[in-house]
Design a protein around this motif. Structure first.
Motif, PDB file in Angstrom:
ATOM      1  N   ASN B   4     -91.520  77.680   2.522  1.00 41.82           N
ATOM      2  CA  ASN B   4     -92.882  77.897   2.050  1.00 41.82           C
ATOM      3  C   ASN B   4     -93.706  76.618   2.115  1.00 41.82           C
ATOM      4  N   ARG B   7     -96.054  76.197   4.861  1.00 39.69           N
ATOM      5  CA  ARG B   7     -97.251  77.024   4.956  1.00 39.69           C
ATOM      6  C   ARG B   7     -98.190  76.813   3.759  1.00 39.69           C
ATOM      7  N   THR B  12    -103.847  82.086   1.837  1.00 42.14           N
ATOM      8  CA  THR B  12    -103.217  83.405   1.807  1.00 42.14           C
ATOM      9  C   THR B  12    -104.252  84.480   1.488  1.00 42.14           C
ATOM     10  N   SER B  13    -103.891  85.721   1.768  1.00 37.65           N
ATOM     11  CA  SER B  13    -104.814  86.814   1.474  1.00 37.65           C
ATOM     12  C   SER B  13    -104.974  86.976  -0.036  1.00 37.65           C
ATOM     13  N   ALA B  14    -103.928  86.623  -0.787  1.00 38.66           N
ATOM     14  CA  ALA B  14    -104.034  86.696  -2.254  1.00 38.66           C
ATOM     15  C   ALA B  14    -105.090  85.713  -2.762  1.00 38.66           C
ATOM     16  N   ASN B  15    -105.093  84.508  -2.175  1.00 37.80           N
ATOM     17  CA  ASN B  15    -106.112  83.523  -2.569  1.00 37.80           C
ATOM     18  C   ASN B  15    -107.513  84.001  -2.237  1.00 37.80           C
ATOM     19  N   ALA B  17    -108.440  87.107  -2.021  1.00 43.22           N
ATOM     20  CA  ALA B  17    -108.773  88.181  -2.971  1.00 43.22           C
ATOM     21  C   ALA B  17    -109.305  87.579  -4.272  1.00 43.22           C
ATOM     22  N   LYS B  18    -108.606  86.565  -4.754  1.00 43.68           N
ATOM     23  CA  LYS B  18    -108.995  85.954  -6.022  1.00 43.68           C
ATOM     24  C   LYS B  18    -110.369  85.309  -5.924  1.00 43.68           C
ATOM     25  N   ARG B  20    -112.797  85.940  -3.745  1.00 45.21           N
ATOM     26  CA  ARG B  20    -113.847  86.954  -3.568  1.00 45.21           C
ATOM     27  C   ARG B  20    -114.165  87.633  -4.899  1.00 45.21           C
ATOM     28  N   LEU B  21    -113.108  87.923  -5.659  1.00 43.86           N
ATOM     29  CA  LEU B  21    -113.326  88.564  -6.961  1.00 43.86           C
ATOM     30  C   LEU B  21    -114.104  87.658  -7.904  1.00 43.86           C
ATOM     31  N   GLN B  22    -113.720  86.379  -7.925  1.00 41.40           N
ATOM     32  CA  GLN B  22    -114.390  85.463  -8.860  1.00 41.40           C
ATOM     33  C   GLN B  22    -115.887  85.365  -8.563  1.00 41.40           C
ATOM     34  N   ILE B  24    -117.862  87.685  -6.841  1.00 40.41           N
ATOM     35  CA  ILE B  24    -118.592  88.942  -7.077  1.00 40.41           C
ATOM     36  C   ILE B  24    -118.673  89.255  -8.570  1.00 40.41           C
ATOM     37  N   LEU B  25    -117.601  88.940  -9.306  1.00 45.57           N
ATOM     38  CA  LEU B  25    -117.604  89.286 -10.734  1.00 45.57           C
ATOM     39  C   LEU B  25    -118.548  88.401 -11.535  1.00 45.57           C
ATOM     40  N   GLU B  28    -121.770  90.101 -11.014  1.00 45.57           N
ATOM     41  CA  GLU B  28    -121.874  91.400 -11.694  1.00 45.57           C
ATOM     42  C   GLU B  28    -121.922  91.252 -13.205  1.00 45.57           C
ATOM     43  N   ARG B  29    -121.178  90.298 -13.723  1.00 42.07           N
ATOM     44  CA  ARG B  29    -121.165  90.098 -15.175  1.00 42.07           C
ATOM     45  C   ARG B  29    -122.547  89.711 -15.671  1.00 42.07           C
TER      46      ARG B  29
END
Lengths: 265, 79
Positions: B4, B7, B12-15, B17-18, B20-22, B24-25, B28-29
Motif C-alpha cells: 500500500n 500507492r 482513491t475514490s473514497a477520498n 467521495a469524502k 465531494r461530500l464535504q 456539497i454538504l 447545502e447546510r
C-alpha cells in the motif's frame, strides 16, 4: 415506567432501517427490556416479515389510531421473547392515514408499559418521516458508506436539528473492509468526519443478511453472525454500557496474495 | 500493507467521495439553515440599487459558521 421513544431513520431507502429496527428491538428485548416496535412505513409494511411475525397480524397501527381495535389487540407478541411486541404498518393505506399528533399520543400511552418504543421510519423526509420524528426522544440515523446515503443522512440530521431533536447517533451499515482498505469505500472515520454526529455502531457487510430475512430471524439471533455481534454492541451502547468499537478486519491475506493483488491493480 | 505504501500518493475514490461530500454538504447546510438568504439577497439588491449603481449578479450573500461564531457575509461590488 417511563419509556423512551427511539426512532430509526435514514433519509435514503434501502440502507438497512428495518433490518436495524428488527435487530435493535429484538436485541433490547433479549436483554430483558420491555420493547414495542412500530412499523411506520404505512403502505409498505416490512418489519413484520423481517421479524418473522407476518402471519400473526390482525390489526395495525391505523386501526389503533382510528379506534377500530383496542391497543393491545394490535400488539403482536414475538415468538422468541415475551418482552417484544410489534405494531404493524397498515398495508392498504398510505402515510396520510395517521398524523404525527396521533403517533405522539400512541407513544405516550405505550411509555407507561414499555422501556423502549422503537419507531421504524419510512425513507424520505415527508409526512411519514415526520410522524416518526415528532415523538422521538432519541434518533438513530442509519447510513452506508456511499455518497447518496451520506448526503441524505446529512439532510435528515439538518431537519432533526431544526426540530430540536438533538439526541442523535449514527449507525454506519454495510462497511466492506476490503473495499475500505483498497480505498474504494469511505471508512468509518471518513463518514464520521463528514457527518459529525456521535457514532453508536458500525455494522459490517454480511452476505447472510438476505438469508436471515428469508427466514424471519434477524442476525442478532445468530451467534456466529458478524452483523449480529455488531448489533449486540449497539444494544449495549443504547443501554449505556461502554463498549469499544470492534475492528472490522478483512480476511487475512498471505504475502503471495498481496503480491498478486498488487500487480492486478 | 507493505504494498500500500507504493500507492499512498494515489487519490482513491473514497477520498474523492469524502471531498465531494464535504463541499456539497457545506453548501447545502448553509442553504437549509438559512432558507431566507435568497430573499435577503433580493431585498438588499433593491435597497442598494436605489442609491448606487450595482450589478445584481455580482452580489454575494453567504452565511458561514466557524466553531463558535456565525458570520453573515455580504459582498457588494460597486460599478
Amino acid at each position: 415506567m417511563a419509556g423512551k421513544v427511539l426512532t430509526i431513520t435514514s433519509g435514503k431507502g434501502g440502507v438497512g432501517k428495518s433490518t436495524s429496527s428488527a435487530n435493535i428491538s429484538l436485541g433490547l428485548a433479549l436483554r430483558g427490556k420491555k420493547v414495542v416496535t412500530i412499523d411506520l412505513d404505512i403502505g409498505l409494511r416490512n418489519l413484520d416479515m423481517i421479524l418473522g411475525l407476518e402471519n400473526r397480524i390482525v390489526y395495525d397501527v391505523v386501526n389503533i389510531v382510528e379506534k377500530v381495535c383496542k391497543l393491545n389487540q394490535a400488539m403482536i407478541k414475538d415468538k422468541r421473547t415475551d418482552n417484544l411486541y410489534l405494531i404493524a404498518a397498515a398495508q392498504t393505506r398510505d402515510k396520510s392515514a395517521v398524523t404525527a399528533e396521533q403517533i405522539v399520543e400512541l407513544t405516550e400511552e405505550l411509555k407507561k408499559d414499555f422501556d423502549y418504543i422503537i419507531l421504524d421510519s419510512p425513507a424520505g423526509i415527508e409526512g411519514g418521516f415526520k410522524n416518526a420524528m415528532m415523538p422521538a426522544d432519541e434518533v438513530i440515523i442509519i447510513t452506508t458508506p456511499e455518497i447518496s446515503a451520506v448526503r441524505d443522512a446529512d439532510r435528515v440530521i439538518g431537519i432533526l436539528e431544526s426540530n430540536n431533536k438533538t439526541e442523535m447517533s449514527l449507525i454506519i451499515n454495510r462497511i466492506n473492509p476490503e473495499l475500505v482498505k483498497k480505498g474504494d469505500m469511505m471508512s468509518k472515520d471518513d463518514v464520521l468526519q463528514v457527518l459529525n454526529i456521535p457514532l453508536i455502531g458500525v455494522v459490517p457487510e454480511d452476505k447472510n443478511i438476505v438469508s436471515y430475512t428469508n427466514t424471519g430471524e434477524p442476525s442478532i439471533l445468530h451467534s456466529q453472525s458478524e452483523s449480529g455481534l455488531a448489533y449486540k454492541n449497539i444494544i449495549q451502547r443504547i443501554m449505556g454500557e461502554n463498549v469499544p468499537f470492534m475492528e472490522i478486519n478483512e480476511k487475512k491475506t498471505g504475502i503471495l496474495t498481496s503480491i498478486i493483488n498488487f500487480f492486478k491493480e | 500493507m507493505l504494498f500500500n505504501w507504493f500507492r499512498k500518493n494515489k487519490k482513491t475514490s473514497a477520498n474523492m467521495a469524502k471531498e465531494r461530500l464535504q463541499i456539497i454538504l457545506a453548501h447545502e447546510r448553509a442553504e437549509n439553515k438559512a432558507p431566507f438568504l435568497d430573499d435577503l439577497r433580493q431585498d438588499i439588491i433593491k435597497v442598494i440599487a436605489k442609491y448606487v449603481d450595482i450589478d445584481p449578479s455580482s452580489i454575494n450573500v453567504n452565511l458561514q459558521k466557524d466553531s463558535s461564531i456565525e458570520v453573515l457575509e455580504i459582498n457588494i461590488p460597486i460599478k
